[in-house]
Design a protein around this motif. Structure first.
Motif, PDB file in Angstrom:
ATOM      1  N   PHE A   8       3.945 -20.407  61.474  1.00 14.38           N
ATOM      2  CA  PHE A   8       3.376 -20.077  60.173  1.00 14.38           C
ATOM      3  C   PHE A   8       3.624 -18.621  59.785  1.00 14.38           C
ATOM      4  O   PHE A   8       3.739 -18.303  58.608  1.00 14.38           O
ATOM      5  N   TYR A   9       3.686 -17.741  60.784  1.00 17.37           N
ATOM      6  CA  TYR A   9       3.880 -16.314  60.510  1.00 17.37           C
ATOM      7  C   TYR A   9       5.054 -15.826  61.357  1.00 17.37           C
ATOM      8  O   TYR A   9       4.878 -15.323  62.476  1.00 17.37           O
ATOM      9  N   GLU A  10       6.237 -16.045  60.855  1.00 17.99           N
ATOM     10  CA  GLU A  10       7.448 -15.707  61.612  1.00 17.99           C
ATOM     11  C   GLU A  10       7.525 -14.197  61.881  1.00 17.99           C
ATOM     12  O   GLU A  10       7.290 -13.372  60.997  1.00 17.99           O
ATOM     13  N   GLY A  11       7.877 -13.878  63.123  1.00 17.63           N
ATOM     14  CA  GLY A  11       8.070 -12.489  63.512  1.00 17.63           C
ATOM     15  C   GLY A  11       6.818 -11.727  63.850  1.00 17.63           C
ATOM     16  O   GLY A  11       6.904 -10.557  64.268  1.00 17.63           O
ATOM     17  N   ALA A  12       5.637 -12.322  63.703  1.00 11.59           N
ATOM     18  CA  ALA A  12       4.378 -11.613  63.986  1.00 11.59           C
ATOM     19  C   ALA A  12       4.030 -11.758  65.465  1.00 11.59           C
ATOM     20  O   ALA A  12       3.010 -12.368  65.834  1.00 11.59           O
ATOM     21  N   GLU A  13       4.858 -11.201  66.336  1.00 10.81           N
ATOM     22  CA  GLU A  13       4.680 -11.360  67.776  1.00 10.81           C
ATOM     23  C   GLU A  13       3.384 -10.692  68.256  1.00 10.81           C
ATOM     24  O   GLU A  13       2.603 -11.284  69.009  1.00 10.81           O
ATOM     25  N   GLU A  14       3.165  -9.457  67.864  1.00 10.43           N
ATOM     26  CA  GLU A  14       1.985  -8.737  68.334  1.00 10.43           C
ATOM     27  C   GLU A  14       0.701  -9.387  67.824  1.00 10.43           C
ATOM     28  O   GLU A  14      -0.289  -9.508  68.563  1.00 10.43           O
ATOM     29  N   GLN A  15       0.706  -9.787  66.582  1.00  9.99           N
ATOM     30  CA  GLN A  15      -0.479 -10.433  66.029  1.00  9.99           C
ATOM     31  C   GLN A  15      -0.741 -11.777  66.709  1.00  9.99           C
ATOM     32  O   GLN A  15      -1.895 -12.211  66.831  1.00  9.99           O
ATOM     33  N   ALA A  16       0.329 -12.442  67.137  1.00 13.15           N
ATOM     34  CA  ALA A  16       0.160 -13.708  67.842  1.00 13.15           C
ATOM     35  C   ALA A  16      -0.614 -13.518  69.135  1.00 13.15           C
ATOM     36  O   ALA A  16      -1.490 -14.332  69.484  1.00 13.15           O
ATOM     37  N   GLU A  17      -0.321 -12.442  69.857  1.00 12.34           N
ATOM     38  CA  GLU A  17      -1.029 -12.180  71.101  1.00 12.34           C
ATOM     39  C   GLU A  17      -2.502 -11.896  70.833  1.00 12.34           C
ATOM     40  O   GLU A  17      -3.383 -12.340  71.584  1.00 12.34           O
ATOM     41  N   VAL A  18      -2.774 -11.152  69.780  1.00 13.47           N
ATOM     42  CA  VAL A  18      -4.164 -10.871  69.422  1.00 13.47           C
ATOM     43  C   VAL A  18      -4.895 -12.161  69.062  1.00 13.47           C
ATOM     44  O   VAL A  18      -6.063 -12.378  69.449  1.00 13.47           O
ATOM     45  N   PHE A  19      -4.211 -13.042  68.322  1.00 13.99           N
ATOM     46  CA  PHE A  19      -4.830 -14.304  67.906  1.00 13.99           C
ATOM     47  C   PHE A  19      -5.118 -15.179  69.128  1.00 13.99           C
ATOM     48  O   PHE A  19      -6.199 -15.774  69.231  1.00 13.99           O
ATOM     49  N   ILE A  20      -4.178 -15.256  70.058  1.00 11.88           N
ATOM     50  CA  ILE A  20      -4.369 -16.088  71.255  1.00 11.88           C
ATOM     51  C   ILE A  20      -5.558 -15.574  72.058  1.00 11.88           C
ATOM     52  O   ILE A  20      -6.395 -16.350  72.546  1.00 11.88           O
ATOM     53  N   LYS A  21      -5.651 -14.257  72.200  1.00  9.92           N
ATOM     54  CA  LYS A  21      -6.758 -13.678  72.962  1.00  9.92           C
ATOM     55  C   LYS A  21      -8.084 -13.993  72.300  1.00  9.92           C
ATOM     56  O   LYS A  21      -9.074 -14.346  72.975  1.00  9.92           O
ATOM     57  N   GLY A  22      -8.117 -13.932  70.976  1.00 10.02           N
ATOM     58  CA  GLY A  22      -9.365 -14.215  70.277  1.00 10.02           C
ATOM     59  C   GLY A  22      -9.785 -15.671  70.423  1.00 10.02           C
ATOM     60  O   GLY A  22     -10.980 -15.965  70.571  1.00 10.02           O
ATOM     61  N   VAL A  23      -8.828 -16.593  70.386  1.00 13.87           N
ATOM     62  CA  VAL A  23      -9.157 -18.019  70.509  1.00 13.87           C
ATOM     63  C   VAL A  23      -9.647 -18.335  71.919  1.00 13.87           C
ATOM     64  O   VAL A  23     -10.629 -19.066  72.108  1.00 13.87           O
ATOM     65  N   THR A  24      -8.974 -17.815  72.931  1.00 16.36           N
ATOM     66  CA  THR A  24      -9.369 -18.106  74.317  1.00 16.36           C
ATOM     67  C   THR A  24     -10.732 -17.512  74.654  1.00 16.36           C
ATOM     68  O   THR A  24     -11.472 -18.068  75.476  1.00 16.36           O
ATOM     69  N   GLU A  25     -11.088 -16.387  74.031  1.00 17.00           N
ATOM     70  CA  GLU A  25     -12.377 -15.770  74.306  1.00 17.00           C
ATOM     71  C   GLU A  25     -13.537 -16.535  73.672  1.00 17.00           C
ATOM     72  O   GLU A  25     -14.703 -16.272  74.010  1.00 17.00           O
ATOM     73  N   LEU A  26     -13.223 -17.451  72.787  1.00 19.52           N
ATOM     74  CA  LEU A  26     -14.286 -18.264  72.203  1.00 19.52           C
ATOM     75  C   LEU A  26     -14.965 -19.130  73.243  1.00 19.52           C
ATOM     76  O   LEU A  26     -16.162 -19.434  73.133  1.00 19.52           O
ATOM     77  N   GLY A  27     -14.195 -19.578  74.236  1.00 21.81           N
ATOM     78  CA  GLY A  27     -14.763 -20.398  75.301  1.00 21.81           C
ATOM     79  C   GLY A  27     -15.038 -21.832  74.896  1.00 21.81           C
ATOM     80  O   GLY A  27     -15.771 -22.543  75.593  1.00 21.81           O
ATOM     81  N   VAL A  28     -14.465 -22.272  73.792  1.00 32.18           N
ATOM     82  CA  VAL A  28     -14.640 -23.651  73.322  1.00 32.18           C
ATOM     83  C   VAL A  28     -13.261 -24.246  73.065  1.00 32.18           C
ATOM     84  O   VAL A  28     -12.319 -23.523  72.724  1.00 32.18           O
ATOM     85  N   PRO A  29     -13.105 -25.573  73.241  1.00 37.37           N
ATOM     86  CA  PRO A  29     -11.809 -26.196  72.934  1.00 37.37           C
ATOM     87  C   PRO A  29     -11.534 -26.162  71.444  1.00 37.37           C
ATOM     88  O   PRO A  29     -12.427 -26.374  70.617  1.00 37.37           O
TER      89      PRO A  29
END
Length: 468
Positions: free
Chosen positions: A418-439
């Motif tokens: 959805f957001y081509e080339g946003a590599e750094e933001q992708a890592e931030v997004f993944i970290k935020g989702v995993t920290e939710l602790g919910v599927p």
């Protein structure tokens, strides 16, 4: 005295001609009587005359009728297309397009004497009695798309095709009705000169080619309608397999297995193994099970036959018939198969009862003696633990694959899609989702990305909303 001659008078016979004349005169008296009656009664003579004229007219009518029938059989040929035949819809769509093409012809084509003749021909060859076919579709956002297709209505129409004139007679029966659809039974009869009979084949081939072009690059969804499969709505544009992001290697593994099965028909036949394969995709809702099957059908250039096991009118015989008459190059899809078993009842005669279908009837349709060959079937379920082991044993389900909630691999791929080339933001997004602790399901992620089109930072800010 003795010497004198005594004269003797002998009787003289009457002339025979007078006798014959008398007899002939007596015999001629009846004819003379009829003649006198006819001469004296003109109405009687007129009656005889009318009777003779009637006999001649009746004989002439028979000659004309038999002659016209003979000429019709020798000079004309008919082609009947019932509404149950697949080419019925193809022909109606083709004829509708032909009528539109004639009416929308550019003005410069109709110029001069030739133009007048063309307009006169088009006046008689265009359809003036039309029926409407409405396609109604409501989108997820509430908007509605409505399309109207005009097709030739019941009655007689004239076509000019490849130099031949064809009469089209569309008849709708007032007594016969298709019980599966509730519509009157219809028949289209095409009539043309016997010398132009080959035009029927050319016309149907063109109609078939036009229907194929309409479905080219699209996936047709079939649903059961009575004892047969019918297209549901308009064909859908093929979905790319890359647009459905599963966990690493899952998509490729299933695709490779399906392709290997499709090219192994002789291997199955040589070993006496039924040539069919079943797949069970299970996992939480919104994980992409149905979307993957649709994308897989597009990748293989297959269509999808969607069967609802909870349908009340579905019986064992009808289920078996449908599964044995799947259209070519089609995947049979049983969605949410666990839901169909939630309300099954135990009966003394039929075993488990599934709406109008018994549980044993479903098992026999899957791999019984009367089950079909060359079949590719997919089942989906949210709760595999609710399925009876008899349903998912090998032979009925050959491949089981978990389609789970989004993993970090899937989250990353979806974000970058959805957001081509946003590599750094992708890592931030993944970290935020995993920290939710919910599927988090892939459907939730897609909804978030669609809401924030072209705005990755806003998507990151809305990560906490996924927890709700």
């Amino acid at each position: 005295m003795s010497g004198a001659e005594i004269p003797v008078e002998l009787p003289v016979p009457e002339p025979q001609g007078e006798v014959q004349a008398t007899v002939s005169g007596a015999a001629a008296k009846p004819n003379g009587l009829i003649q006198r009656v006819m001469d004296s009664n003109p109405y009687f003579a007129a009656g005889f005359g009318l009777m003779g004229v009637g006999v001649l007219l009746a004989a002439g009518r028979q000659v004309v009728t038999r002659g016209s029938t003979f000429l019709y059989r020798q000079m004309l040929v008919d082609l009947e297309i019932p509404s149950k035949d697949k080419s019925y819809v193809w022909f109606l769509d083709w004829m509708a397009r032909e009528s539109v093409a004639i009416q929308n012809a550019p003005p410069e084509v109709h110029t001069g004497l030739k133009g007048r003749l063309l307009r006169l021909r088009n006046l008689y060859t265009s359809s003036h009695h039309l029926s409407v076919q409405t396609t109604y579709k409501q989108h997820d956002n509430g908007s509605v798309t409505t399309n109207f297709s005009l097709v030739p209505g019941p009655g007689k129409h004239i076509l000019h095709y490849n130099g031949a004139y064809i009469q089209v007679n569309r008849e709708r029966s007032s007594r016969l009705m298709d019980l599966t659809s509730g519509t009157p039974f219809e028949t289209i009869t095409l009539t043309t000169l016997y010398r132009d009979r080959e035009v029927f084949r050319e016309l149907l081939q063109e109609a078939n080619a036009m229907a194929a072009r309409m479905n080219e690059g699209k996936t047709v969804i079939y649903t059961s309608w009575g004892p047969e499969w019918r297209p549901f709505g308009q064909p859908r544009r093929k979905r790319s397999l890359n647009s459905v992001i599963l966990d690493d290697g899952v998509s490729e593994q299933i695709l490779q297995d399906v392709k290997d099965f499709l090219k192994s028909g002789n291997w199955y036949y040589d070993r006496g193994i039924p040539y069919r394969r079943g797949y069970l995709l299970y996992g939480p809702p919104g994980s992409g099970k149905s979307s993957f099957i649709q994308a897989l059908a597009g990748e293989l250039d297959y269509n999808i036959c969607l069967l609802n096991l909870s349908e009340q009118n579905l019986t064992d015989d009808r289920l078996n018939h449908l599964m044995n008459h799947i259209p070519d190059r089609s995947i049979l899809l049983l969605e949410d198969v666990d839901a169909a078993f939630n309300k099954r009842e135990q009966t003394d005669e039929s075993g488990y009862k599934l709406s109008g279908v018994t549980f044993s009837g479903l098992l026999n349709a899957l791999d019984g003696v009367a089950s079909s060959e060359e079949r590719l079937i997919f089942m989906t379920t949210n709760h595999p633990e609710h399925l009876d082991p008899a349903l998912i044993r090998p032979g009925r389900v050959d491949v089981r694959q978990l389609i789970d909630n989004a993993t970090p691999h899937q989250i990353r791929r979806m974000f970058l899609r959805f957001y081509e080339g946003a590599e750094e933001q992708a890592e931030v997004f993944i970290k935020g989702v995993t920290e939710l602790g919910v599927p988090v399901s892939t459907a939730q992620l897609q909804g978030l990305f669609v809401y924030n089109k072209g705005a990755p930072d806003k998507a990151i800010e809305m990560v906490p909303l996924l927890k709700g």
